[in-house]
Design a protein around this motif. Structure first.
Motif, PDB file in Angstrom:
ATOM      1  N   MET A   1      46.917 -73.192  28.941  1.00 26.87           N
ATOM      2  CA  MET A   1      46.450 -73.760  27.673  1.00 26.87           C
ATOM      3  C   MET A   1      44.949 -74.001  27.741  1.00 26.87           C
ATOM      4  SD  MET A   1      47.754 -77.214  25.764  1.00 26.87           S
ATOM      5  CE  MET A   1      47.002 -77.743  24.223  1.00 26.87           C
ATOM      6  N   ALA A   2      44.236 -73.572  26.724  1.00 24.41           N
ATOM      7  CA  ALA A   2      42.776 -73.718  26.699  1.00 24.41           C
ATOM      8  C   ALA A   2      42.387 -75.186  26.609  1.00 24.41           C
ATOM      9  CB  ALA A   2      42.204 -72.957  25.505  1.00 24.41           C
ATOM     10  N   ARG A   3      41.428 -75.563  27.422  1.00 24.87           N
ATOM     11  CA  ARG A   3      40.944 -76.940  27.413  1.00 24.87           C
ATOM     12  C   ARG A   3      39.670 -77.059  26.587  1.00 24.87           C
ATOM     13  NH1 ARG A   3      40.302 -77.725  33.666  1.00 24.87           N
ATOM     14  NH2 ARG A   3      39.355 -75.702  33.287  1.00 24.87           N
ATOM     15  N   SER A   4      39.366 -78.281  26.161  1.00 21.82           N
ATOM     16  CA  SER A   4      38.123 -78.576  25.460  1.00 21.82           C
ATOM     17  C   SER A   4      37.103 -79.051  26.474  1.00 21.82           C
ATOM     18  CB  SER A   4      38.353 -79.654  24.394  1.00 21.82           C
ATOM     19  OG  SER A   4      37.120 -80.099  23.859  1.00 21.82           O
ATOM     20  N   VAL A   5      35.999 -78.298  26.599  1.00 23.89           N
ATOM     21  CA  VAL A   5      34.988 -78.571  27.621  1.00 23.89           C
ATOM     22  C   VAL A   5      33.634 -78.837  26.971  1.00 23.89           C
ATOM     23  CG1 VAL A   5      33.802 -77.649  29.649  1.00 23.89           C
ATOM     24  CG2 VAL A   5      36.194 -77.035  29.227  1.00 23.89           C
ATOM     25  N   ILE A   6      32.992 -79.918  27.377  1.00 27.15           N
ATOM     26  CA  ILE A   6      31.615 -80.196  26.954  1.00 27.15           C
ATOM     27  C   ILE A   6      30.697 -79.960  28.141  1.00 27.15           C
ATOM     28  CG2 ILE A   6      29.963 -82.001  26.329  1.00 27.15           C
ATOM     29  CD1 ILE A   6      32.085 -83.307  24.634  1.00 27.15           C
ATOM     30  N   VAL A   7      29.616 -79.210  27.914  1.00 28.52           N
ATOM     31  CA  VAL A   7      28.575 -79.019  28.915  1.00 28.52           C
ATOM     32  C   VAL A   7      27.277 -79.543  28.322  1.00 28.52           C
ATOM     33  CG1 VAL A   7      27.305 -77.383  30.352  1.00 28.52           C
ATOM     34  CG2 VAL A   7      29.723 -76.979  29.844  1.00 28.52           C
ATOM     35  N   THR A   8      26.745 -80.638  28.870  1.00 29.19           N
ATOM     36  CA  THR A   8      25.455 -81.123  28.395  1.00 29.19           C
ATOM     37  C   THR A   8      24.346 -80.342  29.104  1.00 29.19           C
ATOM     38  OG1 THR A   8      25.020 -82.872  30.036  1.00 29.19           O
ATOM     39  CG2 THR A   8      26.485 -83.419  28.188  1.00 29.19           C
ATOM     40  N   GLY A   9      23.181 -80.268  28.458  1.00 32.28           N
ATOM     41  CA  GLY A   9      22.148 -79.395  28.996  1.00 32.28           C
ATOM     42  C   GLY A   9      22.626 -77.952  28.960  1.00 32.28           C
ATOM     43  N   GLY A  10      23.495 -77.662  28.012  1.00 31.77           N
ATOM     44  CA  GLY A  10      24.186 -76.381  27.978  1.00 31.77           C
ATOM     45  C   GLY A  10      23.337 -75.187  27.598  1.00 31.77           C
ATOM     46  N   PHE A  11      22.107 -75.439  27.117  1.00 33.74           N
ATOM     47  CA  PHE A  11      21.234 -74.324  26.746  1.00 33.74           C
ATOM     48  C   PHE A  11      20.345 -73.887  27.911  1.00 33.74           C
ATOM     49  CE2 PHE A  11      21.088 -75.905  22.035  1.00 33.74           C
ATOM     50  CZ  PHE A  11      22.438 -75.632  21.904  1.00 33.74           C
ATOM     51  N   GLY A  12      20.318 -74.656  28.997  1.00 35.57           N
ATOM     52  CA  GLY A  12      19.488 -74.329  30.149  1.00 35.57           C
ATOM     53  C   GLY A  12      20.130 -73.282  31.038  1.00 35.57           C
ATOM     54  N   VAL A  13      19.436 -72.944  32.126  1.00 37.62           N
ATOM     55  CA  VAL A  13      19.913 -71.893  33.024  1.00 37.62           C
ATOM     56  C   VAL A  13      21.249 -72.269  33.667  1.00 37.62           C
ATOM     57  CG1 VAL A  13      19.430 -70.612  35.147  1.00 37.62           C
ATOM     58  CG2 VAL A  13      17.597 -71.020  33.489  1.00 37.62           C
ATOM     59  N   LEU A  14      21.317 -73.453  34.272  1.00 42.61           N
ATOM     60  CA  LEU A  14      22.564 -73.876  34.908  1.00 42.61           C
ATOM     61  C   LEU A  14      23.637 -74.160  33.869  1.00 42.61           C
ATOM     62  CD1 LEU A  14      24.239 -74.625  37.353  1.00 42.61           C
ATOM     63  CD2 LEU A  14      23.197 -76.909  37.308  1.00 42.61           C
ATOM     64  N   GLY A  15      23.280 -74.849  32.802  1.00 37.05           N
ATOM     65  CA  GLY A  15      24.249 -75.167  31.758  1.00 37.05           C
ATOM     66  C   GLY A  15      24.860 -73.928  31.138  1.00 37.05           C
ATOM     67  N   SER A  16      24.025 -72.915  30.917  1.00 37.03           N
ATOM     68  CA  SER A  16      24.519 -71.659  30.342  1.00 37.03           C
ATOM     69  C   SER A  16      25.502 -70.972  31.283  1.00 37.03           C
ATOM     70  CB  SER A  16      23.348 -70.726  30.038  1.00 37.03           C
ATOM     71  OG  SER A  16      22.544 -71.243  28.994  1.00 37.03           O
ATOM     72  N   ALA A  17      25.189 -70.993  32.588  1.00 39.16           N
ATOM     73  CA  ALA A  17      26.074 -70.368  33.570  1.00 39.16           C
ATOM     74  C   ALA A  17      27.419 -71.081  33.627  1.00 39.16           C
ATOM     75  CB  ALA A  17      25.414 -70.363  34.943  1.00 39.16           C
ATOM     76  N   VAL A  18      27.378 -72.399  33.594  1.00 35.49           N
ATOM     77  CA  VAL A  18      28.611 -73.186  33.661  1.00 35.49           C
ATOM     78  C   VAL A  18      29.446 -72.988  32.392  1.00 35.49           C
ATOM     79  CG1 VAL A  18      29.545 -75.527  33.737  1.00 35.49           C
ATOM     80  CG2 VAL A  18      27.673 -74.872  35.266  1.00 35.49           C
ATOM     81  N   ALA A  19      28.785 -73.041  31.244  1.00 35.61           N
ATOM     82  CA  ALA A  19      29.500 -72.858  29.975  1.00 35.61           C
ATOM     83  C   ALA A  19      30.143 -71.474  29.915  1.00 35.61           C
ATOM     84  CB  ALA A  19      28.535 -73.049  28.804  1.00 35.61           C
ATOM     85  N   ALA A  20      29.407 -70.458  30.363  1.00 32.42           N
ATOM     86  CA  ALA A  20      29.944 -69.097  30.355  1.00 32.42           C
ATOM     87  C   ALA A  20      31.145 -68.961  31.284  1.00 32.42           C
ATOM     88  CB  ALA A  20      28.858 -68.100  30.754  1.00 32.42           C
ATOM     89  N   ALA A  21      31.116 -69.650  32.405  1.00 30.87           N
ATOM     90  CA  ALA A  21      32.227 -69.588  33.354  1.00 30.87           C
ATOM     91  C   ALA A  21      33.496 -70.198  32.765  1.00 30.87           C
ATOM     92  CB  ALA A  21      31.843 -70.299  34.649  1.00 30.87           C
ATOM     93  N   PHE A  22      33.355 -71.324  32.082  1.00 33.05           N
ATOM     94  CA  PHE A  22      34.521 -71.926  31.428  1.00 33.05           C
ATOM     95  C   PHE A  22      35.026 -71.030  30.298  1.00 33.05           C
ATOM     96  CE2 PHE A  22      33.215 -76.053  33.315  1.00 33.05           C
ATOM     97  CZ  PHE A  22      34.459 -76.504  33.721  1.00 33.05           C
ATOM     98  N   ALA A  23      34.110 -70.477  29.517  1.00 33.37           N
ATOM     99  CA  ALA A  23      34.509 -69.611  28.405  1.00 33.37           C
ATOM    100  C   ALA A  23      35.237 -68.370  28.909  1.00 33.37           C
ATOM    101  CB  ALA A  23      33.276 -69.213  27.591  1.00 33.37           C
ATOM    102  N   ALA A  24      34.794 -67.853  30.051  1.00 27.42           N
ATOM    103  CA  ALA A  24      35.396 -66.640  30.610  1.00 27.42           C
ATOM    104  C   ALA A  24      36.851 -66.850  31.017  1.00 27.42           C
ATOM    105  CB  ALA A  24      34.579 -66.163  31.810  1.00 27.42           C
ATOM    106  N   GLN A  25      37.202 -68.092  31.316  1.00 25.90           N
ATOM    107  CA  GLN A  25      38.605 -68.340  31.676  1.00 25.90           C
ATOM    108  C   GLN A  25      39.421 -68.849  30.478  1.00 25.90           C
ATOM    109  OE1 GLN A  25      38.552 -71.085  35.002  1.00 25.90           O
ATOM    110  NE2 GLN A  25      38.403 -72.869  33.684  1.00 25.90           N
ATOM    111  N   GLY A  26      38.824 -68.757  29.302  1.00 21.00           N
ATOM    112  CA  GLY A  26      39.574 -69.027  28.088  1.00 21.00           C
ATOM    113  C   GLY A  26      39.480 -70.435  27.529  1.00 21.00           C
TER     114      GLY A  26
END
Length: 226
Positions: A1-26
């Motif tokens: 089941m897809a979870r709701s994830v918040i990534v703060t600083g999500g537009f930065g280099v690390l934040g973007s990588a983390v957000a993309a990793a969560f999105a990639a797993q659905g």
């Protein structure tokens, strides 16, 4: 089941990588940032820019928007922050307040306001970015290290506070992260020893997973380059 994830600083280099990793797993990902917009889009993500996470009202509005769009909040990743290298003798006392606000107050504010939703989740997760340089501060690192040490203490205290719930609270303690800004600031360094954002994202994904359900209050060093 897809979870709701918040990534703060999500537009930065690390934040973007983390957000993309969560999105990639659905997972359903929301990126919250002080910057008005992201340089690169993330397909399917809810982007909320222009948010001052030291402002309670603005932070609450952002959280409510995420909860309404994604059906609650399951994972909060606190990446928003900043860095100043400055000696005490040659620096500004205002830098200490700035680092405290950017690194600690941001995390404390959104974490406190997210707690009702996180506790309502089947497996709430809070994961923050601390710093290896806050374990022992070097010259010029005082203000930054003090604020990140606060993140460490927040993590430990909140983990104990929430011990009787389904929420775990942990922090990542990276060494130098391989970002364009750090490369520009330290052009003579050996970049191969620096930690890759994707490697940090992998550790965060583990701490957010069911496999890490028994891990809480941990300050996890992430220091290996390559």
């Amino acid at each position: 089941m897809a979870r709701s994830v918040i990534v703060t600083g999500g537009f930065g280099v690390l934040g973007s990588a983390v957000a993309a990793a969560f999105a990639a797993q659905g997972d359903k990902v929301a990126r919250i940032d002080f910057a008005p917009s992201a340089k690169e889009p993330l397909v399917g993500a809810l982007d909320i820019g222009g948010v001052d996470l030291t402002n309670e009202a603005a932070t609450r509005t952002a959280i409510d928007k995420v909860a309404a769009a994604h059906g609650g909040i399951d994972v909060l990743v606190n990446i928003a922050g900043g860095f100043i290298w400055e000696t005490l003798e040659g620096g500004s006392l205002a830098s200490w307040a700035k680092m405290q606000a950017m690194n600690l107050t941001t995390a404390a504010t959104i974490t406190q306001l997210s707690l009702p939703a996180l506790k309502a989740s089947a497996a709430g997760r809070v994961i923050s970015i601390g710093a290896g340089g806050a374990v022992k501060a070097g010259m010029g690192m005082g203000a930054y290290a003090a604020s990140k040490s606060g993140v460490h203490r927040l993590t430990e205290a909140l983990a104990e506070e929430l011990a009787g719930t389904g929420v775990t609270v942990n922090a990542i303690l990276p060494s130098i992260i391989d970002t364009p800004t750090n490369r520009a600031d330290m052009p003579d360094a050996d970049f191969s020893t620096w930690v890759q954002p994707k490697a940090i994202a992998d550790v965060i994904l583990f701490l957010a997973s069911d496999a890490a359900r028994a891990v809480t209050g941990a300050l996890v060093p992430v220091t290996k380059g390559g």
